[in-house]
Structures are given as C-alpha cells and as structure tokens.
Write a protein that holds these residues in place. Structure first.
Motif, mmCIF file in Angstrom:
data_model
loop_
_atom_site.group_PDB
_atom_site.id
_atom_site.type_symbol
_atom_site.label_atom_id
_atom_site.label_comp_id
_atom_site.label_asym_id
_atom_site.label_seq_id
_atom_site.Cartn_x
_atom_site.Cartn_y
_atom_site.Cartn_z
ATOM 1 N N LEU A 79 37.233 11.775 -6.270
ATOM 2 C CA LEU A 79 37.634 13.180 -6.243
ATOM 3 C C LEU A 79 37.007 13.919 -5.069
ATOM 4 C CD1 LEU A 79 39.205 15.413 -7.651
ATOM 5 C CD2 LEU A 79 37.218 15.838 -9.099
ATOM 6 N N ILE A 80 35.727 13.691 -4.823
ATOM 7 C CA ILE A 80 35.061 14.359 -3.703
ATOM 8 C C ILE A 80 35.608 13.857 -2.372
ATOM 9 C CG2 ILE A 80 32.846 14.688 -2.552
ATOM 10 C CD1 ILE A 80 31.499 14.538 -5.244
ATOM 11 N N LEU A 81 35.880 12.547 -2.279
ATOM 12 C CA LEU A 81 36.396 11.973 -1.031
ATOM 13 C C LEU A 81 37.750 12.567 -0.676
ATOM 14 C CD1 LEU A 81 36.145 9.811 1.226
ATOM 15 C CD2 LEU A 81 37.329 8.244 -0.318
ATOM 16 N N PHE A 82 38.673 12.624 -1.639
ATOM 17 C CA PHE A 82 39.998 13.156 -1.348
ATOM 18 C C PHE A 82 39.943 14.643 -1.019
ATOM 19 C CE2 PHE A 82 41.602 9.381 -3.761
ATOM 20 C CZ PHE A 82 42.339 8.849 -2.721
ATOM 21 N N ASN A 83 39.063 15.387 -1.689
ATOM 22 C CA ASN A 83 38.945 16.809 -1.384
ATOM 23 C C ASN A 83 38.330 17.041 -0.013
ATOM 24 O OD1 ASN A 83 39.664 18.864 -3.652
ATOM 25 N ND2 ASN A 83 38.779 17.137 -4.735
ATOM 26 N N ASN A 84 37.383 16.191 0.377
ATOM 27 C CA ASN A 84 36.820 16.313 1.722
ATOM 28 C C ASN A 84 37.874 16.048 2.789
ATOM 29 O OD1 ASN A 84 34.355 16.840 0.559
ATOM 30 N ND2 ASN A 84 33.491 14.823 0.971
ATOM 31 N N PHE A 85 38.701 15.042 2.582
ATOM 32 C CA PHE A 85 39.737 14.728 3.564
ATOM 33 C C PHE A 85 40.850 15.772 3.573
ATOM 34 C CE2 PHE A 85 38.111 10.321 3.942
ATOM 35 C CZ PHE A 85 38.187 10.213 5.323
ATOM 36 N N LEU A 86 41.190 16.304 2.406
ATOM 37 C CA LEU A 86 42.212 17.346 2.362
ATOM 38 C C LEU A 86 41.755 18.591 3.120
ATOM 39 C CD1 LEU A 86 43.472 17.092 -1.325
ATOM 40 C CD2 LEU A 86 44.801 16.660 0.729
ATOM 41 N N GLY A 87 40.446 18.852 3.109
ATOM 42 C CA GLY A 87 39.940 20.008 3.834
ATOM 43 C C GLY A 87 40.062 19.881 5.340
ATOM 44 N N LEU A 88 40.281 18.670 5.850
ATOM 45 C CA LEU A 88 40.468 18.484 7.293
ATOM 46 C C LEU A 88 41.886 18.821 7.739
ATOM 47 C CD1 LEU A 88 38.520 15.125 7.777
ATOM 48 C CD2 LEU A 88 37.718 17.431 8.264
ATOM 49 N N SER A 95 37.686 22.825 -1.003
ATOM 50 C CA SER A 95 36.990 23.204 -2.233
ATOM 51 C C SER A 95 35.613 22.567 -2.338
ATOM 52 C CB SER A 95 37.838 22.812 -3.448
ATOM 53 O OG SER A 95 38.131 21.430 -3.421
ATOM 54 N N SER A 96 35.408 21.411 -1.709
ATOM 55 C CA SER A 96 34.100 20.749 -1.769
ATOM 56 C C SER A 96 33.057 21.434 -0.897
ATOM 57 C CB SER A 96 34.232 19.287 -1.352
ATOM 58 O OG SER A 96 34.790 19.180 -0.058
ATOM 59 N N SER A 97 33.445 22.447 -0.136
ATOM 60 C CA SER A 97 32.483 23.197 0.661
ATOM 61 C C SER A 97 31.977 24.422 -0.070
ATOM 62 C CB SER A 97 33.123 23.638 1.994
ATOM 63 O OG SER A 97 34.151 24.576 1.758
ATOM 64 N N HIS A 98 32.381 24.608 -1.312
ATOM 65 C CA HIS A 98 31.995 25.791 -2.076
ATOM 66 C C HIS A 98 31.063 25.382 -3.211
ATOM 67 C CE1 HIS A 98 32.334 29.723 -4.008
ATOM 68 N NE2 HIS A 98 32.827 30.136 -2.864
ATOM 69 N N MET A 99 30.013 26.171 -3.416
ATOM 70 C CA MET A 99 29.021 25.861 -4.443
ATOM 71 C C MET A 99 29.609 25.908 -5.851
ATOM 72 S SD MET A 99 25.924 25.149 -3.337
ATOM 73 C CE MET A 99 24.860 25.658 -4.676
ATOM 74 N N ALA A 100 30.692 26.652 -6.042
ATOM 75 C CA ALA A 100 31.299 26.720 -7.372
ATOM 76 C C ALA A 100 31.778 25.351 -7.830
ATOM 77 C CB ALA A 100 32.461 27.714 -7.369
ATOM 78 N N LEU A 101 32.243 24.520 -6.890
ATOM 79 C CA LEU A 101 32.717 23.180 -7.243
ATOM 80 C C LEU A 101 31.590 22.161 -7.242
ATOM 81 C CD1 LEU A 101 35.336 21.473 -7.826
ATOM 82 C CD2 LEU A 101 35.255 20.867 -5.410
ATOM 83 N N THR A 102 30.764 22.177 -6.199
ATOM 84 C CA THR A 102 29.709 21.168 -6.102
ATOM 85 C C THR A 102 28.675 21.321 -7.213
ATOM 86 O OG1 THR A 102 28.492 22.591 -4.554
ATOM 87 C CG2 THR A 102 29.993 20.971 -3.616
ATOM 88 N N ALA A 162 27.875 20.874 -0.030
ATOM 89 C CA ALA A 162 28.519 22.093 0.472
ATOM 90 C C ALA A 162 28.082 22.406 1.898
ATOM 91 C CB ALA A 162 28.200 23.261 -0.463
ATOM 92 N N ALA A 163 26.796 22.258 2.196
ATOM 93 C CA ALA A 163 26.297 22.598 3.532
ATOM 94 C C ALA A 163 26.854 21.666 4.601
ATOM 95 C CB ALA A 163 24.771 22.559 3.542
ATOM 96 N N ASN A 164 26.937 20.378 4.304
ATOM 97 C CA ASN A 164 27.472 19.432 5.289
ATOM 98 C C ASN A 164 28.946 19.680 5.555
ATOM 99 O OD1 ASN A 164 25.531 17.092 6.180
ATOM 100 N ND2 ASN A 164 25.020 17.512 4.053
ATOM 101 N N MET A 165 29.708 20.044 4.526
ATOM 102 C CA MET A 165 31.129 20.310 4.742
ATOM 103 C C MET A 165 31.340 21.629 5.476
ATOM 104 S SD MET A 165 32.288 17.579 3.652
ATOM 105 C CE MET A 165 33.981 17.996 4.079
#
Length: 224
Positions: A79-88, A95-102, A162-165
């Motif tokens: 789930l985190i991998l696909f959300n990180n790639f979708l953000g590109l 969504s993985s760059s927001h503290m509400a999700l992480t 969140a910080a790395n994204m």
C-alpha cells in the motif's frame, strides 16, 4: 494558484467543493495485479517474486512459528509503495507524504504490539527495559531511556516516511517553478536535473516503503 509551496501537500484542497484528494489512496487497489489469468503477465511474475522475497525476509525476522504473520507487513509495504509511486504522477495527491496517513499506519500497529507484549509476555517486556550487562547505577536511567525510545517509535516511523516524501516533491516543485524564467540552454539542464530527481524519488519510494515495513516487523518481533 498555489498560495505557498506546501499547498501541493494540502489534503483539504477540493474539486467541485468535494475533498477528492484522498481518493488517490484507493487507486492502488486497481494497480495490484490479479491472479485471475490463465497465463500470468510479466508484471504479475515480477510482483510474485517481490512478495515471495519479502515473505522470506519477514519470516526470518518474525520467527518460523509466525508463518502467516508476514501478510500484514507485505500488505503494508504494498500500500505504501503504490501510494509513493502514484504521488510521482502529475495532479495526484501524495497521501503518504501526510502525517494523517503515516501516523494512522504506525500508531495502531505500535499500540497493538505493546498491548500484546505487556499482556502476554510481561516479563520479557520488562527485561527489554534493561539491556544485558548494564551497571546497577545506570539501570534507572536505562529504563527511562528505553521507555522514551519505545514511546516515540510511532512518531519516528510516521515522520520518517512523510518527511522523505515531502522533501523530494518539494525540491521538484521548486525546480519546476523556475522553468519559465530560464533560457533554452538552462531549461535543458533543468529538465535533465528533473529527470535525475524523478529517478531518485522512484528509488526513495521503494526504499521508504521497505524501511517502514521492516521496522514495523522488527518492533513486532521484539514483543514476541
């Protein structure tokens, strides 16, 4: 029009007065390959190889008795991998760059691990507060330090992801906003730098999802 640089990470921005940004989180379910085909695709074969490799690693960390315990960590990684790639991709909220999700990933898992450890393996959890070989005078301080380190674990997990994204996306945004004021030669260098950064962000998307899942499994193995 952006009011500031961090508005690209604003989960409250809306389209037609509807908060549609968080819908990108569920797009990952449409990308995961299904096992309904008679002849598997190359993507499915690649994904099956990744899953089996992760299962072997999590099995080593969690122990041989927790055979099915790696499913939750593999699902979390996916789930985190696909959300990180979708953000590109353009115009998709990361969504993985927001503290509400992480934090919603890290905090429930950490609380469940702590409850299980203190209720089922109380003596084992107490022994973790004082490392082996600690001098008697330092034992109270070690208990305090180990307690604080355990409490801040969900926060460090959430902030790390969140910080790395945010860092990579913010750098891409900063470079992209300077394109209209550059000459043709500098614009070519800017595009080359953007491609390099996008490649780096792809690697960060994989590494951060792997680190999040591995650290969570390590926290689970400590209480077992």
């Amino acid at each position: 029009m952006m009011t500031n640089l961090f508005s690209v990470f604003d989960p409250l921005s809306s389209i037609l007065h509807l908060p549609l940004n968080w819908l990108s989180t569920f797009l990952a379910f449409f990308i995961i390959p299904f096992l309904y085909w008679a002849m598997p695709s190359r993507f499915l074969l690649l994904w099956s190889t990744i899953i089996s490799t992760l299962h072997k690693e999590f099995k080593l960390l969690l122990g041989p008795l927790s055979y099915n315990g790696s499913i939750i960590f593999i699902s979390l990684f996916s789930l985190i991998l696909f959300n990180n790639f979708l953000g590109l991709l353009p115009y998709i909220f990361t969504s993985s760059s927001h503290m509400a999700l992480t934090l919603s990933f890290a905090l429930p898992l950490w609380v469940s691990f702590m409850l299980y450890g203190w209720l089922k393996n109380t003596q084992h959890m107490f022994s973790h507060l004082v490392p082996q070989g600690t001098p008697t005078l330092l034992m109270p301080f070690m208990v305090l330090i180990e307690t604080i380190s355990n409490i801040i674990r969900p926060g460090t997990l959430a902030v790390r992801l969140a910080a790395n994204m945010i860092a990579g996306h913010l750098l891409l945004t900063l470079l992209g906003n300077t394109g209209h004021s550059l000459s043709s030669s500098l614009l070519f260098l800017l595009l080359f730098a953007q491609i390099l950064l996008l490649t780096l962000e792809s690697a960060v998307a994989i590494i951060q999802s792997y680190v999040f899942a591995i650290l969570t499994s390590l926290y689970a193995s400590e209480v077992n």
